[in-house]
Design an enzyme around this catalytic site. Sequence first.
Site, PDB file in Angstrom:
ATOM      1  N   ASP A  85      79.575  48.010 -31.170  1.00 22.03           N
ATOM      2  CA  ASP A  85      81.001  48.010 -31.317  1.00 22.03           C
ATOM      3  C   ASP A  85      81.657  47.536 -29.794  1.00 22.03           C
ATOM      4  OD1 ASP A  85      80.551  49.503 -33.237  1.00 22.03           O
ATOM      5  OD2 ASP A  85      80.340  51.364 -32.297  1.00 22.03           O
ATOM      6  N   TYR A  87      68.556  53.286 -28.136  1.00 19.91           N
ATOM      7  CA  TYR A  87      69.824  53.526 -27.429  1.00 19.91           C
ATOM      8  C   TYR A  87      70.141  54.597 -26.543  1.00 19.91           C
ATOM      9  CZ  TYR A  87      72.211  50.156 -30.887  1.00 19.91           C
ATOM     10  OH  TYR A  87      72.492  49.027 -31.649  1.00 19.91           O
TER      11      TYR A  87
END
Length: 275
Positions: A57, A119
């Site tokens: 993103d 992540y």
Amino acid sequence: MEENEYQNFKLTFSWNGEKFHGYQQQPNVFTVQEAISKAWFILTKETVTLTGCSRLDAGVHANCFVLNFQSRTKYSLDRILKGLNGIFHSHLHLDISLYSVEHVESDFHARFSANGKHYRYLIWNGFSEHAFLTRRCWHVRSKLDKSELFLQFQNYVGEHDFSAFRAVDCGAKNTQKKIYKIHTQFHPVYPECIIIDIWGDGFLKNMIRNMVGTAVDIASNKLPKNTITEGFLHKNRNQMGVCAPAWGLTLMQVFYSDIELNSSLKAQTFFPSPC
């Protein structure tokens, strides 16, 4: 190498996502893919098609982002490494760095050859601030039940339908994802900083940010404690928590072998820095 022979190159990058509108090239916005394509053309006068391991993103950071492409260049790996970093830093003035470059088999695919990703999301819960850490965290000023927060993250572990945790414009056909492990800890020096490490076989658009936002809303008594488990059943995004901001998220590592993945999952301690 013959004049018309292509070779498959694998490059590993890191970057600060603040000034990029994500990885994937898009019209009218500046992306990492555009920056790398431009730098490669400056170096080699060659236009290539980049295949990234993830879209990422806008605003998300990368500690270890892998991409591959086919090229005819005869430049040495060392010249590519030094040349691209020189272009990024001295010519384009971008906060992006090439860590490694190598030749790989022709069937290597940065996205489809991966069998897992790691992540990290950072939350800063407090009124004091840190010049470097706080800007890379979601600064949550409301009171959080830390024990409840850590407990809620464990509800995500396992294989579930994450439809309720994806962006409304996510076009993925397969919403069934497996979370291998979630490790939560406080920063060893700054306890205001909460570090959430997440390993999974794949992630939907905004999935981690929605997971984090929902867990935080539960820990701050804005949502019922059964919100996550119920979300796997009703699959309705509107009944879940907020989407946590992008700047707290970093892609830490991409795994291309079971040995790498299992070694990371078995680790007991993790480097506390954002990268």
